[in-house]
Design a protein around this motif. Structure first.
Motif, short mmCIF file in Angstrom:
data_model
loop_
_atom_site.label_atom_id
_atom_site.label_comp_id
_atom_site.label_asym_id
_atom_site.label_seq_id
_atom_site.Cartn_x
_atom_site.Cartn_y
_atom_site.Cartn_z
N ILE A 1 0.85 -1.20 0.00
CA ILE A 1 0.00 0.00 0.00
C ILE A 1 0.88 1.25 0.00
CG2 ILE A 1 -1.67 1.34 1.35
CD1 ILE A 1 -2.79 -1.33 2.37
N GLU B 1 2.24 1.84 -3.45
CA GLU B 1 1.23 2.27 -4.41
C GLU B 1 0.84 3.73 -4.24
OE1 GLU B 1 -3.29 1.02 -5.92
OE2 GLU B 1 -2.20 -0.24 -4.46
N TYR B 2 0.78 4.20 -2.98
CA TYR B 2 0.33 5.56 -2.74
C TYR B 2 1.43 6.49 -2.29
CZ TYR B 2 -4.34 3.62 -3.21
OH TYR B 2 -5.46 3.01 -3.70
N VAL C 1 -7.29 3.25 4.76
CA VAL C 1 -7.65 1.85 4.59
C VAL C 1 -8.55 1.44 5.74
CG1 VAL C 1 -6.76 -0.52 4.38
CG2 VAL C 1 -5.42 1.40 3.49
N VAL D 1 -9.62 2.93 0.68
CA VAL D 1 -9.11 1.68 0.12
C VAL D 1 -9.64 0.55 1.00
CG1 VAL D 1 -7.06 0.32 -0.43
CG2 VAL D 1 -7.05 2.81 -0.75
N ASN E 1 -9.93 -2.70 3.02
CA ASN E 1 -8.93 -3.54 3.68
C ASN E 1 -9.05 -4.98 3.19
OD1 ASN E 1 -7.02 -4.54 5.53
ND2 ASN E 1 -8.59 -4.93 7.06
#
Length: 218
Positions: free
Chosen positions: A135, A138-139, A148, A195, A197
């Motif tokens: 994660i 990605e961000y 999340v 996002v 979980n």
């Protein structure tokens, strides 16, 4: 008389030498670990992460230190407890959940205002490190507030236990009162990205896999 004096001198010297040797042994003993300080390892591939774990006097802090999040761990508590990094306190009119949320937001905005990602997890959880790091990758460097949450947490608004995660962009805009969802809505509006979980990557109260059966809430 001379013989007695010589014997006494030899005994004295021997005692000093032995004491010096023992003193050296004692000095070489490993220091007692300070459970409130979780040092960052050198060359950490994901240094911009804080894992915040609310604890009580019953929490096994060493357990989490010896797992991957120990490199990034930070413990908070309502009252002083062994291994607590920061005592947040609790106002008389507050519930434990409200005090916990206030503390988390306050810490995110002050102590971790330059930390890119913040994870909050209860002390009865295991979380897959590759999931969290994925994660983050990605961000990374995103200006969009993101968080999340599980479907249940989103529906009920209850984030007093379990795992959730958000980035610094969300920490900067999140509101100062209400539930987590209310704070996000008021402070960040429609700009925040949720996002979902992946609950196959997080375990609460119980972890089972192959030859492992661990009760995390015992």
């Amino acid at each position: 008389m001379i013989a007695v004096a010589v014997t006494a001198l030899v005994l004295l010297v021997t005692t000093i030498v032995l004491w010096d040797d023992l003193d050296g042994v004692f000095e070489r003993r490993p220091p007692v670990p300070n459970l409130s300080v979780w040092p960052q390892p050198p060359n950490d591939p994901h240094p911009s992460l804080a894992v915040i774990i609310p604890i009580t006097k019953h929490t096994d802090v060493r357990f989490y230190q010896n797992m991957w999040m120990g490199n990034h761990g930070f413990t908070i508590c309502e009252s002083k407890a062994p291994g607590c990094s920061m005592v947040c306190g609790r106002k008389p009119e507050q519930t434990s959940a409200q005090a916990d949320m206030d503390c988390l937001v306050r810490v995110a905005k002050s102590r971790f205002n330059e930390t890119e990602f913040i994870v909050r997890m209860s002390d009865d959880m295991l979380v897959d490190r590759s999931y969290v790091f994925g994660i983050m990758d990605e961000y990374k460097a995103s200006d969009t507030p993101m968080y999340v949450l599980s479907a249940e947490q989103t529906e009920t608004g209850d984030v007093t236990s379990g795992f959730y995660m958000f980035n610094q962009a969300l920490a900067k805009c999140i509101g100062d009162s209400g539930t987590f969802a209310e704070r996000v809505a008021v402070g960040c509006g429609n700009n925040a990205k949720r996002v979902a979980n992946d609950e196959t990557k997080t375990w609460q109260t119980l972890y089972t896999n192959k030859n492992k059966y661990i009760n995390l809430a015992a």
